[in-house]
Design an enzyme around this catalytic site. Structure first.
Site, short mmCIF file in Angstrom:
data_model
loop_
_atom_site.label_atom_id
_atom_site.label_comp_id
_atom_site.label_asym_id
_atom_site.label_seq_id
_atom_site.Cartn_x
_atom_site.Cartn_y
_atom_site.Cartn_z
N CYS A 92 0.89 -1.16 0.00
CA CYS A 92 0.00 0.00 0.00
C CYS A 92 0.93 1.21 0.00
CB CYS A 92 -0.92 0.05 1.21
SG CYS A 92 -1.87 1.58 1.23
N CYS A 95 -0.45 4.15 2.50
CA CYS A 95 -0.45 3.99 3.96
C CYS A 95 -0.18 2.54 4.32
CB CYS A 95 -1.73 4.53 4.57
SG CYS A 95 -3.23 4.08 3.67
N SER A 96 -1.20 1.80 4.72
CA SER A 96 -0.95 0.45 5.22
C SER A 96 -2.13 -0.48 4.95
CB SER A 96 -0.68 0.51 6.72
OG SER A 96 -1.79 1.13 7.37
N CYS A 97 -2.92 -0.20 3.90
CA CYS A 97 -4.10 -1.02 3.61
C CYS A 97 -3.69 -2.48 3.42
CB CYS A 97 -4.82 -0.49 2.37
SG CYS A 97 -5.38 1.20 2.61
FE FE Z 1 -3.27 2.07 2.91
#
Ligand code: FE
Length: 184
Positions: A92, A95-97
């Site tokens: 991602c 971010c951190s999906c």
């Molecule tokens: Fe994300």
């Protein structure tokens, strides 16, 4: 970062915006009840059952829900299949999906800025740093997760493992294998 998160949490608790017990319950749920073992069961079933694999490739969200894995951060799942000539890597960049229902909480490196930027700039190099030397003829495909779509890599079934049960196959599947930073 840990201190900043703690400060933010304290402030939100103080203002009555969040309940610390509820936060603990959510973290406990994703750390212990959910996790990469769910994804491993999806992969093992796809390896064992061609009809299931066809459904998984066609509509991953529904096929994964057949096994009881559904919900937030996994509402729109896409499965990408590794083959002898294609290797898939999930990131991602924003971010951190991450697909929580099948992989649990993301590892720290998945959320780090170096992984997020370098996975797209030099995916082969990043995979190499995880100890995987991809042959030059293998094409690397990078999938950038979003708030909507979450990806799960379907690794290749290890050769010479005929006759294993789904449970035994699931035990061969690793979290990094389903992100694409490992080959099985
Ligand atoms: Fe994300």
């Amino acid at each position: 970062m840990a201190l900043r998160v703690k400060a933010l949490e304290s402030l939100m608790v103080e203002k009555g915006l969040v309940d610390p017990a509820a936060l603990d319950a959510i973290v406990d749920h994703f750390e212990h009840k959910v996790g990469p073992r769910n994804g491993a069961r999806v992969v093992a079933k796809a390896w064992s059952d061609p009809a299931y694999k066809a459904r998984l490739m066609e509509d991953a969200t529904s096929a994964i829900a057949e096994l009881g894995y559904a919900g937030g951060q996994g509402d729109h799942m896409v499965v990408v299949e590794n083959t002898p000539t294609v290797h898939n890597l999930v990131v991602c960049t924003l971010c951190s999906c991450y697909p929580w229902p099948v992989l649990g909480l993301p590892p720290v490196w998945y959320k780090s800025a170096p992984y997020r930027s370098r996975a797209v700039i030099d995916p082969r190099g990043v995979i190499g740093e995880f100890g995987v030397k991809l042959p030059d003829e293998v094409e690397v495909r990078v999938w950038d997760s979003t708030a909507e779509i979450r990806y799960l890599v379907l690794p290749e079934r290890p050769a010479g493992r005929e006759g294993l049960s789904e449970d035994e196959l699931a035990a061969l599947v690793t979290r990094n294998g389903m992100i694409g930073t490992a080959r099985l």
